[in-house]
Design a protein around this motif. Structure first.
Motif, PDB file in Angstrom:
ATOM      1  N   HIS A 179     -44.029  66.864  14.255  1.00  0.00           N
ATOM      2  CA  HIS A 179     -42.700  66.795  15.052  1.00  0.00           C
ATOM      3  C   HIS A 179     -41.337  67.034  14.018  1.00  0.00           C
ATOM      4  CE1 HIS A 179     -44.542  64.620  18.085  1.00  0.00           C
ATOM      5  NE2 HIS A 179     -45.350  64.141  17.123  1.00  0.00           N
ATOM      6  N   LEU A 180     -40.360  67.571  14.607  1.00  0.00           N
ATOM      7  CA  LEU A 180     -39.044  67.814  13.913  1.00  0.00           C
ATOM      8  C   LEU A 180     -38.302  66.433  13.341  1.00  0.00           C
ATOM      9  CD1 LEU A 180     -36.233  68.609  16.392  1.00  0.00           C
ATOM     10  CD2 LEU A 180     -38.004  67.293  17.091  1.00  0.00           C
ATOM     11  N   SER A 181     -37.574  66.893  12.657  1.00  0.00           N
ATOM     12  CA  SER A 181     -37.088  65.696  11.855  1.00  0.00           C
ATOM     13  C   SER A 181     -36.737  64.497  12.877  1.00  0.00           C
ATOM     14  CB  SER A 181     -35.775  65.974  10.971  1.00  0.00           C
ATOM     15  OG  SER A 181     -35.091  65.041  10.590  1.00  0.00           O
ATOM     16  N   SER A 182     -37.021  63.286  12.326  1.00  0.00           N
ATOM     17  CA  SER A 182     -36.842  62.240  12.993  1.00  0.00           C
ATOM     18  C   SER A 182     -35.427  61.767  13.003  1.00  0.00           C
ATOM     19  CB  SER A 182     -37.593  60.960  12.477  1.00  0.00           C
ATOM     20  OG  SER A 182     -37.129  60.755  11.135  1.00  0.00           O
ATOM     21  N   LYS A 183     -34.520  62.289  12.129  1.00  0.00           N
ATOM     22  CA  LYS A 183     -32.998  62.188  12.200  1.00  0.00           C
ATOM     23  C   LYS A 183     -32.373  62.831  13.307  1.00  0.00           C
ATOM     24  CE  LYS A 183     -33.137  58.975   8.952  1.00  0.00           C
ATOM     25  NZ  LYS A 183     -32.302  59.303   7.682  1.00  0.00           N
ATOM     26  N   ILE A 184     -33.126  64.079  14.010  1.00  0.00           N
ATOM     27  CA  ILE A 184     -32.427  64.858  14.774  1.00  0.00           C
ATOM     28  C   ILE A 184     -33.006  64.682  16.389  1.00  0.00           C
ATOM     29  CG2 ILE A 184     -32.715  67.274  15.837  1.00  0.00           C
ATOM     30  CD1 ILE A 184     -32.471  68.258  12.837  1.00  0.00           C
ATOM     31  N   SER A 185     -34.167  64.064  16.274  1.00  0.00           N
ATOM     32  CA  SER A 185     -34.900  63.609  17.741  1.00  0.00           C
ATOM     33  C   SER A 185     -35.871  62.232  17.426  1.00  0.00           C
ATOM     34  CB  SER A 185     -35.835  64.913  18.082  1.00  0.00           C
ATOM     35  OG  SER A 185     -36.472  64.477  19.185  1.00  0.00           O
ATOM     36  N   GLY A 186     -36.105  61.778  18.463  1.00  0.00           N
ATOM     37  CA  GLY A 186     -36.905  60.526  18.604  1.00  0.00           C
ATOM     38  C   GLY A 186     -38.374  60.877  18.811  1.00  0.00           C
ATOM     39  N   SER A 187     -38.780  62.195  18.931  1.00  0.00           N
ATOM     40  CA  SER A 187     -40.058  62.595  19.320  1.00  0.00           C
ATOM     41  C   SER A 187     -40.900  62.028  18.221  1.00  0.00           C
ATOM     42  CB  SER A 187     -40.171  64.102  19.474  1.00  0.00           C
ATOM     43  OG  SER A 187     -39.922  64.791  17.996  1.00  0.00           O
ATOM     44  N   TYR A 188     -40.583  61.967  17.144  1.00  0.00           N
ATOM     45  CA  TYR A 188     -41.662  61.339  16.118  1.00  0.00           C
ATOM     46  C   TYR A 188     -41.979  59.921  16.342  1.00  0.00           C
ATOM     47  CZ  TYR A 188     -43.393  59.318  11.735  1.00  0.00           C
ATOM     48  OH  TYR A 188     -43.907  58.571  10.728  1.00  0.00           O
ATOM     49  N   GLN A 189     -40.866  59.207  16.573  1.00  0.00           N
ATOM     50  CA  GLN A 189     -40.916  57.850  17.004  1.00  0.00           C
ATOM     51  C   GLN A 189     -41.754  57.569  18.167  1.00  0.00           C
ATOM     52  OE1 GLN A 189     -38.089  59.279  15.942  1.00  0.00           O
ATOM     53  NE2 GLN A 189     -37.203  57.904  14.311  1.00  0.00           N
ATOM     54  N   THR A 190     -41.611  58.298  19.038  1.00  0.00           N
ATOM     55  CA  THR A 190     -42.534  58.277  20.584  1.00  0.00           C
ATOM     56  C   THR A 190     -43.723  58.595  20.083  1.00  0.00           C
ATOM     57  OG1 THR A 190     -40.818  59.239  21.696  1.00  0.00           O
ATOM     58  CG2 THR A 190     -42.955  59.375  22.758  1.00  0.00           C
ATOM     59  N   ALA A 191     -44.223  59.396  19.195  1.00  0.00           N
ATOM     60  CA  ALA A 191     -45.482  59.782  18.879  1.00  0.00           C
ATOM     61  C   ALA A 191     -46.320  58.678  18.073  1.00  0.00           C
ATOM     62  CB  ALA A 191     -45.906  60.954  18.118  1.00  0.00           C
ATOM     63  N   CYS A 192     -45.414  57.705  17.433  1.00  0.00           N
ATOM     64  CA  CYS A 192     -45.735  56.711  16.632  1.00  0.00           C
ATOM     65  C   CYS A 192     -46.039  55.494  17.515  1.00  0.00           C
ATOM     66  CB  CYS A 192     -44.779  56.354  15.701  1.00  0.00           C
ATOM     67  SG  CYS A 192     -44.733  57.333  13.980  1.00  0.00           S
ATOM     68  N   THR A 193     -45.397  55.144  18.381  1.00  0.00           N
ATOM     69  CA  THR A 193     -45.403  54.192  19.533  1.00  0.00           C
ATOM     70  C   THR A 193     -46.849  54.479  20.294  1.00  0.00           C
ATOM     71  OG1 THR A 193     -43.113  53.831  19.536  1.00  0.00           O
ATOM     72  CG2 THR A 193     -44.557  52.949  21.385  1.00  0.00           C
ATOM     73  N   ILE A 194     -47.113  55.806  20.771  1.00  0.00           N
ATOM     74  CA  ILE A 194     -48.158  56.146  21.364  1.00  0.00           C
ATOM     75  C   ILE A 194     -49.574  56.001  20.705  1.00  0.00           C
ATOM     76  CG2 ILE A 194     -49.351  57.954  22.717  1.00  0.00           C
ATOM     77  CD1 ILE A 194     -46.606  58.862  23.793  1.00  0.00           C
TER      78      ILE A 194
END
Length: 287
Positions: A87-102
């Motif tokens: 994923h792109l930087s977690s400070k730019i987008s929440g996509s990484y956090q979403t992947a961690c939750t899933i």
């Protein structure tokens, strides 16, 4: 072990590469008022920059919907033994956090290994390519992740924007810094530090900023670039990108240089006319 490789659309891989490498892409969105577009699907590069230039509405961006990501991972679980998502930087987008939750939600169904690249665009794409190469060589996720981190640690990424207002309006640069920079006609060299966009050095013109990046390249690349590869990334200014490539190629004749583009989501924050340069050792060094 059969590993599925997932990444955000902000890696800006070509459709040909995505299909050939069987990479699964999670599209981010660009929003103009009430209109939402999936980048590179509903809105291509040129159409986006044309629309941004003529629209009275400042565009924003949005991460992939939680439900879409969840459904994608659940479907992949039917055919794969593990998932690595870059994923792109977690400070730019929440996509990484979403992947961690899933990943936590599906931990009893399939192991998911999210990677926060801390960057975006061509350097993010290189991590995807390395992951694919290593998976094809039957590396396990536990072996792949530290090698991806090594590549990220070795990656250099600098860029310069033509107009600081886009970064400020998008919340990626303080209003004060943007105002002062615009008043003084500063074209700062920007980079990622701890996954955030920060000012590396303040320069008065874009051409001087590009020359400053060239000196950073000189300080980090040896053997005329034989063991490195680089990407020049542009926001709808291909002529400038080509000229920069020609300049770099004279100094580093053995350096492999590609010309890539900032797509709609990243273009929303950097604005038209931005230029970037990313480089790292060749992927063969990480096997």
């Amino acid at each position: 072990m059969k590993i599925a490789i997932v990444t955000d659309s902000t890696a800006y891989l070509s459709n040909e590469e995505v299909l050939a490498s069987n990479i699964h892409v999670l599209p981010l969105s660009v929003i103009f008022g009430q209109e939402t577009y999936l980048e590179c699907i509903d809105l291509g590069y040129q159409d986006f920059y044309n629309k941004m230039r003529t629209s009275d509405i400042f565009p924003t961006s949005s991460q992939p919907a939680f439900g879409y990501v969840l459904e994608t991972f659940e479907n992949l679980a039917k055919d794969y033994d593990a998932i690595i998502s870059i994923h792109l930087s977690s400070k730019i987008s929440g996509s990484y956090q979403t992947a961690c939750t899933i990943a936590d939600e599906l931990k009893d169904i399939i192991p998911i290994y999210p990677i926060d690249s801390g960057i975006s665009c061509a350097p993010q794409a290189q991590v995807v390519r390395l992951t694919k190469q290593l998976a094809d060589l039957d590396y396990t996720p536990e072996e792949i992740l530290p090698l991806c981190q090594r590549l990220l640690d070795d990656t250099h990424d600098y860029f310069v924007v033509d107009d600081l207002n886009n970064l400020q309006r998008g919340g990626r640069l303080s209003a004060g810094a943007a105002m002062i920079g615009s008043m003084l006609k500063i074209k700062p060299v920007l980079t990622f530090v701890d996954k955030e966009i920060v000012v590396y050095e303040k320069i008065r013109t874009q051409s001087k900023a590009m020359k400053r990046i060239d000196t950073i390249v000189s300080d980090t690349i040896t053997d005329q670039g034989q063991n490195f590869e680089a990407s020049i990334i542009h926001a709808n200014c291909p002529e400038k990108a080509l000229k920069w490539k020609e300049t770099l190629q004279k100094e580093f004749p053995l350096l492999e240089i590609k010309i890539e583009q900032f797509g709609p989501v990243i273009g929303t924050h950097l604005g038209e006319g931005a230029l970037g340069l990313g480089w790292a050792p060749k992927l063969e060094n990480y096997r």
